[in-house]
Design a protein around this motif. Sequence first.
Motif, PDB file in Angstrom:
ATOM      1  N   SER A 109      -0.638  -4.606  15.847  1.00 50.11           N
ATOM      2  CA  SER A 109      -0.255  -6.010  15.936  1.00 50.11           C
ATOM      3  C   SER A 109      -1.401  -6.835  16.506  1.00 50.11           C
ATOM      4  N   PHE A 110      -1.519  -8.066  16.016  1.00 46.58           N
ATOM      5  CA  PHE A 110      -2.471  -8.996  16.632  1.00 46.58           C
ATOM      6  C   PHE A 110      -1.804 -10.351  16.822  1.00 46.58           C
ATOM      7  N   ARG A 111      -2.192 -11.000  17.888  1.00 42.09           N
ATOM      8  CA  ARG A 111      -1.726 -12.342  18.231  1.00 42.09           C
ATOM      9  C   ARG A 111      -2.971 -13.228  18.308  1.00 42.09           C
ATOM     10  N   SER A 112      -2.796 -14.466  18.717  1.00 44.85           N
ATOM     11  CA  SER A 112      -3.937 -15.382  18.780  1.00 44.85           C
ATOM     12  C   SER A 112      -4.994 -14.940  19.790  1.00 44.85           C
ATOM     13  N   ASP A 113      -4.602 -14.145  20.784  1.00 48.54           N
ATOM     14  CA  ASP A 113      -5.567 -13.687  21.794  1.00 48.54           C
ATOM     15  C   ASP A 113      -6.087 -12.270  21.525  1.00 48.54           C
ATOM     16  N   GLY A 114      -5.835 -11.708  20.351  1.00 49.01           N
ATOM     17  CA  GLY A 114      -6.375 -10.402  19.980  1.00 49.01           C
ATOM     18  C   GLY A 114      -5.295  -9.368  19.683  1.00 49.01           C
ATOM     19  N   PHE A 115      -5.738  -8.112  19.598  1.00 44.45           N
ATOM     20  CA  PHE A 115      -4.823  -7.012  19.274  1.00 44.45           C
ATOM     21  C   PHE A 115      -4.001  -6.615  20.497  1.00 44.45           C
ATOM     22  N   GLU A 116      -2.792  -6.112  20.231  1.00 47.00           N
ATOM     23  CA  GLU A 116      -1.918  -5.627  21.292  1.00 47.00           C
ATOM     24  C   GLU A 116      -1.398  -4.248  20.907  1.00 47.00           C
ATOM     25  N   LYS A 117      -0.823  -3.538  21.846  1.00 40.47           N
ATOM     26  CA  LYS A 117      -0.385  -2.164  21.592  1.00 40.47           C
ATOM     27  C   LYS A 117       1.023  -2.114  21.006  1.00 40.47           C
ATOM     28  N   LEU A 118       1.173  -2.776  19.859  1.00 45.27           N
ATOM     29  CA  LEU A 118       2.400  -2.715  19.080  1.00 45.27           C
ATOM     30  C   LEU A 118       1.978  -2.151  17.730  1.00 45.27           C
ATOM     31  N   HIS A 119       2.455  -0.962  17.408  1.00 47.99           N
ATOM     32  CA  HIS A 119       1.992  -0.215  16.241  1.00 47.99           C
ATOM     33  C   HIS A 119       2.934  -0.419  15.058  1.00 47.99           C
ATOM     34  N   PHE A 120       2.372  -0.384  13.867  1.00 50.61           N
ATOM     35  CA  PHE A 120       3.119  -0.564  12.627  1.00 50.61           C
ATOM     36  C   PHE A 120       2.946   0.685  11.782  1.00 50.61           C
ATOM     37  N   GLY A 121       4.035   1.182  11.232  1.00 53.44           N
ATOM     38  CA  GLY A 121       3.971   2.315  10.320  1.00 53.44           C
ATOM     39  C   GLY A 121       5.022   2.166   9.244  1.00 53.44           C
ATOM     40  N   ALA A 122       4.686   2.542   8.017  1.00 55.94           N
ATOM     41  CA  ALA A 122       5.649   2.433   6.919  1.00 55.94           C
ATOM     42  C   ALA A 122       5.294   3.424   5.829  1.00 55.94           C
ATOM     43  N   ILE A 123       6.281   3.723   4.999  1.00 47.71           N
ATOM     44  CA  ILE A 123       6.111   4.536   3.793  1.00 47.71           C
ATOM     45  C   ILE A 123       6.671   3.702   2.652  1.00 47.71           C
ATOM     46  N   SER A 124       5.967   3.707   1.518  1.00 42.78           N
ATOM     47  CA  SER A 124       6.465   2.940   0.376  1.00 42.78           C
ATOM     48  C   SER A 124       6.382   3.754  -0.911  1.00 42.78           C
ATOM     49  N   TYR A 125       7.277   3.408  -1.816  1.00 46.30           N
ATOM     50  CA  TYR A 125       7.261   3.926  -3.183  1.00 46.30           C
ATOM     51  C   TYR A 125       7.070   2.711  -4.084  1.00 46.30           C
ATOM     52  N   SER A 126       6.145   2.798  -5.044  1.00 45.21           N
ATOM     53  CA  SER A 126       5.822   1.653  -5.894  1.00 45.21           C
ATOM     54  C   SER A 126       5.750   2.046  -7.360  1.00 45.21           C
ATOM     55  N   GLN A 127       6.012   1.043  -8.221  1.00 46.04           N
ATOM     56  CA  GLN A 127       5.840   1.195  -9.664  1.00 46.04           C
ATOM     57  C   GLN A 127       5.069  -0.016 -10.186  1.00 46.04           C
ATOM     58  N   PRO A 128       4.258   0.173 -11.239  1.00 46.12           N
ATOM     59  CA  PRO A 128       3.458  -0.936 -11.766  1.00 46.12           C
ATOM     60  C   PRO A 128       4.321  -1.982 -12.471  1.00 46.12           C
ATOM     61  N   ASP A 129       3.813  -3.194 -12.489  1.00 45.12           N
ATOM     62  CA  ASP A 129       4.482  -4.314 -13.134  1.00 45.12           C
ATOM     63  C   ASP A 129       3.405  -5.351 -13.451  1.00 45.12           C
ATOM     64  N   THR A 130       3.807  -6.481 -14.001  1.00 51.77           N
ATOM     65  CA  THR A 130       2.903  -7.611 -14.185  1.00 51.77           C
ATOM     66  C   THR A 130       3.606  -8.855 -13.653  1.00 51.77           C
ATOM     67  N   PHE A 131       2.827  -9.859 -13.341  1.00 52.38           N
ATOM     68  CA  PHE A 131       3.335 -11.139 -12.883  1.00 52.38           C
ATOM     69  C   PHE A 131       2.465 -12.211 -13.516  1.00 52.38           C
ATOM     70  N   PHE A 132       3.000 -12.905 -14.506  1.00 52.45           N
ATOM     71  CA  PHE A 132       2.228 -13.877 -15.275  1.00 52.45           C
ATOM     72  C   PHE A 132       0.903 -13.276 -15.755  1.00 52.45           C
ATOM     73  N   ARG A 133       0.988 -12.123 -16.383  1.00 48.12           N
ATOM     74  CA  ARG A 133      -0.122 -11.374 -16.966  1.00 48.12           C
ATOM     75  C   ARG A 133      -1.110 -10.819 -15.940  1.00 48.12           C
ATOM     76  N   LEU A 134      -0.807 -10.938 -14.661  1.00 48.22           N
ATOM     77  CA  LEU A 134      -1.632 -10.319 -13.624  1.00 48.22           C
ATOM     78  C   LEU A 134      -1.045  -8.959 -13.281  1.00 48.22           C
ATOM     79  N   PRO A 135      -1.879  -7.965 -12.974  1.00 50.22           N
ATOM     80  CA  PRO A 135      -1.336  -6.669 -12.561  1.00 50.22           C
ATOM     81  C   PRO A 135      -0.564  -6.822 -11.250  1.00 50.22           C
ATOM     82  N   ALA A 136       0.535  -6.096 -11.156  1.00 48.23           N
ATOM     83  CA  ALA A 136       1.383  -6.186  -9.967  1.00 48.23           C
ATOM     84  C   ALA A 136       2.034  -4.842  -9.706  1.00 48.23           C
ATOM     85  N   ARG A 137       2.745  -4.749  -8.583  1.00 52.98           N
ATOM     86  CA  ARG A 137       3.545  -3.557  -8.299  1.00 52.98           C
ATOM     87  C   ARG A 137       4.783  -3.975  -7.530  1.00 52.98           C
ATOM     88  N   ASN A 138       5.865  -3.253  -7.790  1.00 49.04           N
ATOM     89  CA  ASN A 138       7.124  -3.427  -7.076  1.00 49.04           C
ATOM     90  C   ASN A 138       7.235  -2.303  -6.052  1.00 49.04           C
TER      91      ASN A 138
END
Length: 178
Positions: A44-73
């Motif tokens: 995590s970061f705030r206006s005064d710099g980084f802090e000891k709040l950690h972020f973690g995630a797992i994702s599953y994605s599939q390809p897509d397009t958005f107005f002819r641009l490559p995308a993923r869901n």
Amino acid sequence: MRIETFVALLVLNFLALPVYAEDIEVNPMFGDNSNQLAIHGGESFRSDGFEKLHFGAISYSQPDTFFRLPARNNIEVGAYKGDGSLAEFDVNFFGFSKDVALLSGTNSYLTLGLGAYIKDKKADRISSKFTFGEKLAVGYRFDNGINVELFARHFSNGGLTEKNSGQNFAGLTVGYSF
């Protein structure tokens, strides 16, 4: 690393990416693959710099397009976990998002993403269980299907409640396309 340095590095990477938008043959985030699993980690970061709040995630994605641009869901599950006094911001979340490659080459890309998330509890900075998330990432897909991305993310409830100072994270994603 200061936020200004992080943003400057992202901008320099954006300028180095070739651009294409029409006749997409291969999605730069996936190559010839149609599935992706990724692990995300950040701080995590705030206006005064980084802090000891950690972020973690797992994702599953599939390809897509958005107005002819490559995308993923994406389907994501994750958490923020704090050290010491920041433990009051511990939250688990689940949500859906879409990333659009605004700039891309054969293997490199710059994405902008937007998602909606449900948290397991209200926290002091975002006092609602419903949250929006925005993401900016620069990434590269190696020929073996491994993706590496640097990201900046912001979570907020869009002013749905009185308390909404938001939560920002910067970090790294490692994914595998198959």
